[in-house]
Design a protein around this motif. Sequence first.
Motif, PDB file in Angstrom:
ATOM      1  N   PRO A  29      43.555  37.887  30.148  1.00  0.00           N
ATOM      2  CA  PRO A  29      43.871  36.333  29.925  1.00  0.00           C
ATOM      3  C   PRO A  29      45.194  35.860  30.792  1.00  0.00           C
ATOM      4  O   PRO A  29      45.045  34.646  31.287  1.00  0.00           O
ATOM      5  CB  PRO A  29      44.367  36.344  28.666  1.00  0.00           C
ATOM      6  CG  PRO A  29      43.687  37.402  27.846  1.00  0.00           C
ATOM      7  CD  PRO A  29      43.929  38.525  29.051  1.00  0.00           C
ATOM      8  N   SER A  30      46.149  36.774  31.227  1.00  0.00           N
ATOM      9  CA  SER A  30      47.218  35.949  32.043  1.00  0.00           C
ATOM     10  C   SER A  30      46.964  35.920  33.289  1.00  0.00           C
ATOM     11  O   SER A  30      47.813  35.665  34.196  1.00  0.00           O
ATOM     12  CB  SER A  30      48.464  37.063  31.729  1.00  0.00           C
ATOM     13  OG  SER A  30      48.059  38.170  32.058  1.00  0.00           O
ATOM     14  N   LYS A  31      45.768  36.790  33.962  1.00  0.00           N
ATOM     15  CA  LYS A  31      45.502  36.832  35.407  1.00  0.00           C
ATOM     16  C   LYS A  31      44.439  35.657  35.883  1.00  0.00           C
ATOM     17  O   LYS A  31      43.851  35.229  35.217  1.00  0.00           O
ATOM     18  CB  LYS A  31      45.016  38.278  35.677  1.00  0.00           C
ATOM     19  CG  LYS A  31      46.036  39.318  35.530  1.00  0.00           C
ATOM     20  CD  LYS A  31      45.410  40.767  35.748  1.00  0.00           C
ATOM     21  CE  LYS A  31      46.517  41.841  35.688  1.00  0.00           C
ATOM     22  NZ  LYS A  31      46.109  43.094  36.111  1.00  0.00           N
ATOM     23  N   GLN A  32      44.502  35.517  37.105  1.00  0.00           N
ATOM     24  CA  GLN A  32      43.544  34.511  37.682  1.00  0.00           C
ATOM     25  C   GLN A  32      42.035  35.240  38.031  1.00  0.00           C
ATOM     26  O   GLN A  32      42.408  36.638  38.411  1.00  0.00           O
ATOM     27  CB  GLN A  32      44.173  33.931  38.998  1.00  0.00           C
ATOM     28  CG  GLN A  32      45.387  33.116  38.634  1.00  0.00           C
ATOM     29  CD  GLN A  32      45.081  31.778  37.976  1.00  0.00           C
ATOM     30  OE1 GLN A  32      44.004  31.090  38.498  1.00  0.00           O
ATOM     31  NE2 GLN A  32      45.768  31.530  37.286  1.00  0.00           N
ATOM     32  N   ILE A  33      41.166  34.733  37.966  1.00  0.00           N
ATOM     33  CA  ILE A  33      40.012  35.463  38.221  1.00  0.00           C
ATOM     34  C   ILE A  33      39.801  35.699  39.907  1.00  0.00           C
ATOM     35  O   ILE A  33      40.180  34.975  40.595  1.00  0.00           O
ATOM     36  CB  ILE A  33      38.697  34.389  37.834  1.00  0.00           C
ATOM     37  CG1 ILE A  33      38.841  34.239  36.338  1.00  0.00           C
ATOM     38  CG2 ILE A  33      37.250  34.739  38.270  1.00  0.00           C
ATOM     39  CD1 ILE A  33      37.653  33.182  35.914  1.00  0.00           C
ATOM     40  N   SER A  34      39.236  36.547  40.197  1.00  0.00           N
ATOM     41  CA  SER A  34      38.916  37.144  41.502  1.00  0.00           C
ATOM     42  C   SER A  34      37.445  37.996  41.601  1.00  0.00           C
ATOM     43  O   SER A  34      37.031  38.387  40.587  1.00  0.00           O
ATOM     44  CB  SER A  34      40.008  38.095  41.954  1.00  0.00           C
ATOM     45  OG  SER A  34      39.752  39.334  41.771  1.00  0.00           O
ATOM     46  N   GLY A  35      37.067  37.937  42.861  1.00  0.00           N
ATOM     47  CA  GLY A  35      35.667  38.345  42.991  1.00  0.00           C
ATOM     48  C   GLY A  35      35.728  39.884  42.958  1.00  0.00           C
ATOM     49  O   GLY A  35      34.599  40.439  42.717  1.00  0.00           O
ATOM     50  N   THR A  36      36.662  40.440  42.539  1.00  0.00           N
ATOM     51  CA  THR A  36      36.766  41.932  42.594  1.00  0.00           C
ATOM     52  C   THR A  36      37.016  42.454  41.016  1.00  0.00           C
ATOM     53  O   THR A  36      37.204  43.674  40.755  1.00  0.00           O
ATOM     54  CB  THR A  36      37.850  42.687  43.470  1.00  0.00           C
ATOM     55  OG1 THR A  36      38.989  42.233  42.950  1.00  0.00           O
ATOM     56  CG2 THR A  36      37.422  42.444  44.625  1.00  0.00           C
ATOM     57  N   ASP A  37      36.899  41.479  40.007  1.00  0.00           N
ATOM     58  CA  ASP A  37      37.421  41.844  38.639  1.00  0.00           C
ATOM     59  C   ASP A  37      36.514  42.865  38.041  1.00  0.00           C
ATOM     60  O   ASP A  37      37.007  43.796  37.447  1.00  0.00           O
ATOM     61  CB  ASP A  37      37.340  40.621  37.986  1.00  0.00           C
ATOM     62  CG  ASP A  37      38.351  39.658  38.128  1.00  0.00           C
ATOM     63  OD1 ASP A  37      39.509  40.115  38.427  1.00  0.00           O
ATOM     64  OD2 ASP A  37      38.196  38.267  37.469  1.00  0.00           O
ATOM     65  N   GLN A  38      35.117  42.670  38.064  1.00  0.00           N
ATOM     66  CA  GLN A  38      34.170  43.538  37.581  1.00  0.00           C
ATOM     67  C   GLN A  38      33.141  44.275  38.180  1.00  0.00           C
ATOM     68  O   GLN A  38      32.380  43.128  39.276  1.00  0.00           O
ATOM     69  CB  GLN A  38      33.272  42.741  36.447  1.00  0.00           C
ATOM     70  CG  GLN A  38      34.178  42.317  35.221  1.00  0.00           C
ATOM     71  CD  GLN A  38      34.829  43.002  34.352  1.00  0.00           C
ATOM     72  OE1 GLN A  38      34.377  44.054  34.090  1.00  0.00           O
ATOM     73  NE2 GLN A  38      36.272  43.059  33.876  1.00  0.00           N
ATOM     74  N   VAL A  39      32.976  45.281  38.417  1.00  0.00           N
ATOM     75  CA  VAL A  39      32.034  46.147  39.363  1.00  0.00           C
ATOM     76  C   VAL A  39      30.725  45.988  38.643  1.00  0.00           C
ATOM     77  O   VAL A  39      30.635  46.499  37.249  1.00  0.00           O
ATOM     78  CB  VAL A  39      32.219  47.527  39.502  1.00  0.00           C
ATOM     79  CG1 VAL A  39      31.111  48.152  40.324  1.00  0.00           C
ATOM     80  CG2 VAL A  39      33.583  47.663  40.619  1.00  0.00           C
ATOM     81  N   ILE A  40      29.681  45.182  39.162  1.00  0.00           N
ATOM     82  CA  ILE A  40      28.573  44.959  38.283  1.00  0.00           C
ATOM     83  C   ILE A  40      27.219  45.747  38.857  1.00  0.00           C
ATOM     84  O   ILE A  40      26.211  45.861  38.185  1.00  0.00           O
ATOM     85  CB  ILE A  40      27.931  43.487  38.424  1.00  0.00           C
ATOM     86  CG1 ILE A  40      27.990  42.981  39.975  1.00  0.00           C
ATOM     87  CG2 ILE A  40      29.119  42.857  37.668  1.00  0.00           C
ATOM     88  CD1 ILE A  40      27.264  41.453  40.005  1.00  0.00           C
ATOM     89  N   ALA A  41      27.619  46.368  40.054  1.00  0.00           N
ATOM     90  CA  ALA A  41      26.311  47.136  40.591  1.00  0.00           C
ATOM     91  C   ALA A  41      26.846  47.767  41.868  1.00  0.00           C
ATOM     92  O   ALA A  41      27.798  47.554  42.316  1.00  0.00           O
ATOM     93  CB  ALA A  41      25.049  46.338  40.859  1.00  0.00           C
ATOM     94  N   ARG A  42      25.865  48.701  42.397  1.00  0.00           N
ATOM     95  CA  ARG A  42      26.049  49.141  43.799  1.00  0.00           C
ATOM     96  C   ARG A  42      24.811  48.509  44.621  1.00  0.00           C
ATOM     97  O   ARG A  42      23.686  48.926  44.060  1.00  0.00           O
ATOM     98  CB  ARG A  42      26.143  50.493  43.910  1.00  0.00           C
ATOM     99  CG  ARG A  42      27.776  51.003  43.215  1.00  0.00           C
ATOM    100  CD  ARG A  42      27.944  52.544  43.882  1.00  0.00           C
ATOM    101  NE  ARG A  42      29.375  52.869  43.586  1.00  0.00           N
ATOM    102  CZ  ARG A  42      30.366  52.330  44.397  1.00  0.00           C
ATOM    103  NH1 ARG A  42      29.826  51.877  45.559  1.00  0.00           N
ATOM    104  NH2 ARG A  42      31.627  52.740  44.077  1.00  0.00           N
TER     105      ARG A  42
END
Length: 210
Positions: free
Chosen positions: A89-102
């Motif tokens: 909650p205290s952080k800013q969203i980034s494109g590397t937050d969640q690995v969704i696949a390879r």
Amino acid sequence: MSFHEVRFPADLSFGSVGGPERRTDIVTLTSGHEERNTPWAHSRRRYDAGLGLRSLDDVEALVAFFEARRGQLYGFRWKDWSDYKSCAPSKQISGTDQVIARGDGVTKSFPLIKTYRSGLHSYARPVTKPVKGSVLAAVQDVEMREGVHFTTDVETGILTFVEAPMKGLEVSAGFEFDVPVRFDTDRINVSVASFRAGQVPDVPVVEVRV
């Protein structure tokens, strides 16, 4: 499924109480040991929308929203203020937050997920209602641009790339998201006198599968 792509007023859901629930079947053996199993692959969240109300104007807004959904008939979006980001909650969203696949060099579309970890164990939660305009994505830590390199279906949570990520490359995403829910009652009882005295109506809300 009957679902309205509209969010319950976020200022009313702020202050509500709720969270995930699990269903576990427990059998106690004659030895005293237990066998535990679950028929649910995913948790289900429940909330009380009544606890976010602070004024009679809030009550009027709740009733209007309830009537427009026809009670339990139509689902809607809900902002869970305790868990609505792909990051802390205290952080800013980034494109590397969640690995969704390879990548495999062929697949272009990937469902969004949020992974919860504790120790050696983890749980991958499907995210089907991302917030429009909030989704970021990356391939092997290289940021992609929405509308140029990928698109997002905000009604299903499917992220689709223009070109399939190459085999072995890590596909990740960051986003805000809502919970698909419905009212868990067909009746709301409001007493103006008791509300002014500090009591609020009980308005249960439950997550639905979409």
